[in-house]
Design a protein around this motif. Structure first.
Motif, PDB file in Angstrom:
ATOM      1  N   ASP A  74      34.521  47.619  42.937  1.00 21.03           N
ATOM      2  CA  ASP A  74      34.573  46.269  43.485  1.00 21.03           C
ATOM      3  C   ASP A  74      33.470  46.135  44.525  1.00 21.03           C
ATOM      4  N   ALA A  75      32.595  45.170  44.358  1.00 19.88           N
ATOM      5  CA  ALA A  75      31.454  44.979  45.260  1.00 19.88           C
ATOM      6  C   ALA A  75      31.555  43.668  46.026  1.00 19.88           C
ATOM      7  N   THR A  76      32.745  43.091  46.100  1.00 21.88           N
ATOM      8  CA  THR A  76      32.915  41.758  46.693  1.00 21.88           C
ATOM      9  C   THR A  76      32.399  41.693  48.120  1.00 21.88           C
ATOM     10  N   ASP A  77      32.882  42.579  48.979  1.00 20.22           N
ATOM     11  CA  ASP A  77      32.510  42.500  50.393  1.00 20.22           C
ATOM     12  C   ASP A  77      31.066  42.926  50.618  1.00 20.22           C
ATOM     13  N   ALA A  78      30.594  43.890  49.853  1.00 21.21           N
ATOM     14  CA  ALA A  78      29.185  44.288  49.963  1.00 21.21           C
ATOM     15  C   ALA A  78      28.283  43.147  49.524  1.00 21.21           C
ATOM     16  N   PHE A  79      28.653  42.486  48.438  1.00 23.40           N
ATOM     17  CA  PHE A  79      27.889  41.344  47.940  1.00 23.40           C
ATOM     18  C   PHE A  79      27.823  40.234  48.986  1.00 23.40           C
ATOM     19  N   ARG A  80      28.975  39.926  49.565  1.00 18.97           N
ATOM     20  CA  ARG A  80      29.010  38.830  50.542  1.00 18.97           C
ATOM     21  C   ARG A  80      28.262  39.206  51.808  1.00 18.97           C
TER      22      ARG A  80
ATOM     23  N   LEU B  96      30.112  45.886  37.574  1.00 20.70           N
ATOM     24  CA  LEU B  96      30.749  45.813  38.877  1.00 20.70           C
ATOM     25  C   LEU B  96      31.578  44.533  38.955  1.00 20.70           C
ATOM     26  N   VAL B  97      32.421  44.458  39.979  1.00 20.63           N
ATOM     27  CA  VAL B  97      33.341  43.333  40.143  1.00 20.63           C
ATOM     28  C   VAL B  97      33.029  42.606  41.440  1.00 20.63           C
ATOM     29  N   ILE B  98      32.957  41.280  41.348  1.00 17.48           N
ATOM     30  CA  ILE B  98      32.787  40.440  42.528  1.00 17.48           C
ATOM     31  C   ILE B  98      33.823  39.321  42.445  1.00 17.48           C
ATOM     32  N   ASN B  99      34.745  39.318  43.395  1.00 14.27           N
ATOM     33  CA  ASN B  99      35.786  38.291  43.419  1.00 14.27           C
ATOM     34  C   ASN B  99      36.521  38.161  42.083  1.00 14.27           C
ATOM     35  N   ARG B 100      36.921  39.315  41.571  1.00 21.03           N
ATOM     36  CA  ARG B 100      37.707  39.433  40.335  1.00 21.03           C
ATOM     37  C   ARG B 100      36.910  39.134  39.074  1.00 21.03           C
ATOM     38  N   LYS B 101      35.652  38.792  39.179  1.00 19.39           N
ATOM     39  CA  LYS B 101      34.825  38.556  38.003  1.00 19.39           C
ATOM     40  C   LYS B 101      34.033  39.826  37.691  1.00 19.39           C
ATOM     41  N   VAL B 102      33.885  40.128  36.418  1.00 24.26           N
ATOM     42  CA  VAL B 102      33.231  41.355  35.962  1.00 24.26           C
ATOM     43  C   VAL B 102      31.822  41.024  35.482  1.00 24.26           C
ATOM     44  N   TYR B 103      30.857  41.772  35.975  1.00 24.15           N
ATOM     45  CA  TYR B 103      29.452  41.543  35.627  1.00 24.15           C
ATOM     46  C   TYR B 103      28.839  42.811  35.050  1.00 24.15           C
ATOM     47  N   ASN B 104      28.096  42.629  33.987  1.00 20.61           N
ATOM     48  CA  ASN B 104      27.316  43.729  33.409  1.00 20.61           C
ATOM     49  C   ASN B 104      25.911  43.652  34.005  1.00 20.61           C
TER      50      ASN B 104
ATOM     51  N   PRO C 285      45.175  39.725  34.891  1.00 19.77           N
ATOM     52  CA  PRO C 285      46.030  39.153  35.949  1.00 19.77           C
ATOM     53  C   PRO C 285      46.880  40.180  36.680  1.00 19.77           C
ATOM     54  N   GLU C 286      47.296  41.231  35.982  1.00 17.61           N
ATOM     55  CA  GLU C 286      48.157  42.230  36.619  1.00 17.61           C
ATOM     56  C   GLU C 286      47.373  43.226  37.472  1.00 17.61           C
ATOM     57  N   GLU C 287      46.040  43.164  37.424  1.00 16.72           N
ATOM     58  CA  GLU C 287      45.214  44.094  38.193  1.00 16.72           C
ATOM     59  C   GLU C 287      45.023  43.586  39.628  1.00 16.72           C
ATOM     60  N   PRO C 288      45.041  44.495  40.605  1.00 16.32           N
ATOM     61  CA  PRO C 288      44.744  44.075  41.985  1.00 16.32           C
ATOM     62  C   PRO C 288      43.276  43.697  42.126  1.00 16.32           C
ATOM     63  N   SER C 289      42.948  43.001  43.187  1.00 18.17           N
ATOM     64  CA  SER C 289      41.568  42.543  43.370  1.00 18.17           C
ATOM     65  C   SER C 289      40.614  43.687  43.687  1.00 18.17           C
ATOM     66  N   GLN C 290      41.132  44.779  44.234  1.00 16.70           N
ATOM     67  CA  GLN C 290      40.320  45.973  44.492  1.00 16.70           C
ATOM     68  C   GLN C 290      40.964  47.164  43.790  1.00 16.70           C
ATOM     69  N   GLU C 291      40.223  48.245  43.723  1.00 13.74           N
ATOM     70  CA  GLU C 291      40.775  49.460  43.152  1.00 13.74           C
ATOM     71  C   GLU C 291      42.052  49.840  43.902  1.00 13.74           C
ATOM     72  N   ARG C 292      42.960  50.487  43.215  1.00  7.30           N
ATOM     73  CA  ARG C 292      44.294  50.735  43.770  1.00  7.30           C
ATOM     74  C   ARG C 292      44.292  51.679  44.971  1.00  7.30           C
ATOM     75  N   ASN C 293      43.261  52.472  45.126  1.00  9.58           N
ATOM     76  CA  ASN C 293      43.218  53.399  46.259  1.00  9.58           C
ATOM     77  C   ASN C 293      42.798  52.714  47.553  1.00  9.58           C
ATOM     78  N   LYS C 294      42.374  51.463  47.480  1.00  7.01           N
ATOM     79  CA  LYS C 294      41.921  50.742  48.664  1.00  7.01           C
ATOM     80  C   LYS C 294      43.079  49.960  49.292  1.00  7.01           C
ATOM     81  N   SER C 295      42.972  49.739  50.588  1.00  6.27           N
ATOM     82  CA  SER C 295      44.001  49.001  51.316  1.00  6.27           C
ATOM     83  C   SER C 295      43.794  47.499  51.125  1.00  6.27           C
ATOM     84  N   SER C 296      44.636  46.898  50.319  1.00  5.37           N
ATOM     85  CA  SER C 296      44.485  45.463  50.035  1.00  5.37           C
ATOM     86  C   SER C 296      44.699  44.629  51.291  1.00  5.37           C
TER      87      SER C 296
END
Length: 482
Positions: free
Chosen positions: A105-111, A75-83, A134-145
């Motif tokens: 992306d679990a950033t907001d759920a994590f926080r 999963l992803v938290i604040n652009r960092k990838v965790y196994n 770097p070229e990837e958005p912070s959330q999946e592309r289907n989400k409203s950034s």
């Protein structure tokens, strides 16, 4: 990846002021100044990163989304990838809470779900394997950034205003209320005896006490009321196990799943009600097409009154709590829950005997059950239900919840769960601040076209039955015509 469960006493994930996990986050921006920021991350020519001597890869969302199986979870938290594959079984909130966000992306759920980020950083450190390219958005592309960014900005502003700081006096008064109600019930018996009229009054007082204890344990389960986490842990055991007679661990693991994926089937245990009820627009069709008819679901809005309302607390929750405690070996919870029954036997056994006291307990739970059932179901059951759509945190929570109009009585009667939208967006916010942030949340929803539903309490109660009737009709249509 092996994780021993040990950590350095002074360690953090990367550095105390590392930007991607602290309270001073700014997504896709530079971190706010908060002392000296150590630059642990150095880019290498080969496209990898060096983090304190450790080489980290960069990943695309397409790669990350492939790791969503039970034996392989990232999963992803604040652009960092965790196994998290080998950590999920040690997660204090239960493995399913993490599993529900595998490949996302679990950033907001994590926080939203964590109180002490400094502690969590330490446990995340050995799970870190890379970051988004770097070229990837912070959330999946289907989400409203833009929605995500606006929400995170709102959260930062609320943190700056101390909206997440609990008022110890507020919750102390609620605890005192509960203890006074029990004391008055005992004094009535002591002075007037155990006649029918007195017993009815005692049951009434204990029912109010139990319902308010339900709301208080909900607060303690989410919040950091005390500065030290061990005192919060003990208080939750005291209120949930000793005052309520239910397992705190059982509640945590069940309720946290509900919070991270509300009304999402089958991830939210609160809507996994088969074979008793079919809920939403999809489950009734599934049951109907497969000719599943454990009960006549076309009449589920009627047997809700004789089934769910009176039996939720004394039967369903009580038996499930006992089952989970013994199967999973929650021995400390068993000791605490035993103290609930011992306390009642000591307090009321003199007047009613052993059998009469046990009967009193279940009469009180029986009377409390409709109260809790209405309060917990009015804000979710009539709202959107469906399967996983991988929406952003705000959309998931707002579409699955609704509010009930504020008044002094409504706030007290629901334990401030009439502010269900605010509670779901900010689970660790103390309930005495919900009314302060509600206008800001309403504005955020209006800006992004999200429905902010706020209704009268009686209408909310009625919507439960109307929704059950609707879902039953969907089932009947699929059952009899396909």
């Amino acid at each position: 990846m092996k994780f021993t469960g040990k950590h350095e006493s002074k360690g953090t994930l990367v550095g105390k002021n590392q930007p991607y996990l602290g309270d001073k986050l700014q997504v896709n921006r530079k971190p706010k100044a908060n002392g000296k920021v150590e630059d642990h991350v150095k880019q290498e020519a080969n496209g990898k990163l060096s983090l304190s001597g450790k080489s980290l890869n960069r990943y695309t969302w397409q790669e990350i989304q492939q790791h969503n199986q039970e034996a392989d979870q990232w999963l992803v938290i604040n652009r960092k990838v965790y196994n998290i594959t080998n950590w999920i079984h040690r997660h204090p909130g239960g493995r399913l809470v993490l599993q529900h966000y595998a490949g996302e992306d679990a950033t907001d759920a994590f926080r939203a779900m964590h109180l002490d980020l400094d502690v969590v950083r330490v446990y995340l450190k050995p799970l870190l394997i890379g970051e988004l390219a770097p070229e990837e958005p912070s959330q999946e592309r289907n989400k409203s950034s833009q929605l995500v960014e606006d929400f995170q900005e709102l959260r930062r502003s609320l943190e700056d205003k101390n909206m997440f700081k609990a008022n110890l006096g507020f919750f102390s008064l609620h605890l005192i209320q509960i203890l006074i109600l029990e004391a008055v019930a005992w004094l009535l018996l002591w002075n007037l005896g155990s006649g029918w009229m007195v017993t009815i009054l005692v049951s009434f007082l204990l029912t109010i006490s139990q319902a308010q204890a339900s709301f208080l344990q909900h607060d303690v389960g989410h919040l950091s009321i005390f500065k030290k986490s061990k005192w919060n842990h003990l208080m939750h055991k005291f209120v949930m196990c000793h005052l309520k007679g239910l397992s705190a661990n059982w509640w945590n693991y069940r309720h946290f799943q509900h919070h991270v994926k509300p009304n999402i089937y089958p991830k939210d245990p609160d809507i996994n009600t088969g074979p008793l009820f079919v809920l939403g627009d999809l489950q009734p069709v599934k049951y109907g097409k497969k000719k599943i008819k454990y009960l006549d679901y076309e009449k589920q809005h009627l047997y809700f009154y004789i089934g769910a309302l009176p039996l939720l607390m004394p039967v369903y929750f009580n038996l499930q709590s006992i089952q989970v405690m013994f199967i999973r070996g929650y021995w400390m919870d068993i000791v605490w829950v035993s103290s609930f029954y011992i306390r009642y036997l000591i307090t009321f056994g003199t007047f009613y005997g052993i059998f009469g006291t046990v009967l009193l307990i279940y009469i009180v739970k029986f009377l409390e059950s409709p109260w809790i059932a209405y309060v917990t179901q009015m804000s979710h059951l009539p709202m959107k239900m469906g399967q996983e759509e991988n929406q952003d945190w705000v959309s998931i929570q707002v579409l699955a919840t609704c509010n009930v109009e504020q008044s002094f009585f409504n706030d007290w009667f629901t334990g401030h769960l009439n502010f269900q939208i605010e509670h779901h967006l900010f689970p660790t916010m103390p309930r005495h601040n919900y009314h302060k942030v509600a206008p800001l949340v309403r504005s955020l929803c209006a800006k992004h076209g999200l429905p902010y539903v706020d209704k009268p309490m009686l209408k909310a109660f009625g919507d439960i039955v109307r929704a059950l009737k609707k879902y039953g009709a969907i089932w009947a249509d699929a059952y009899y015509t396909t």
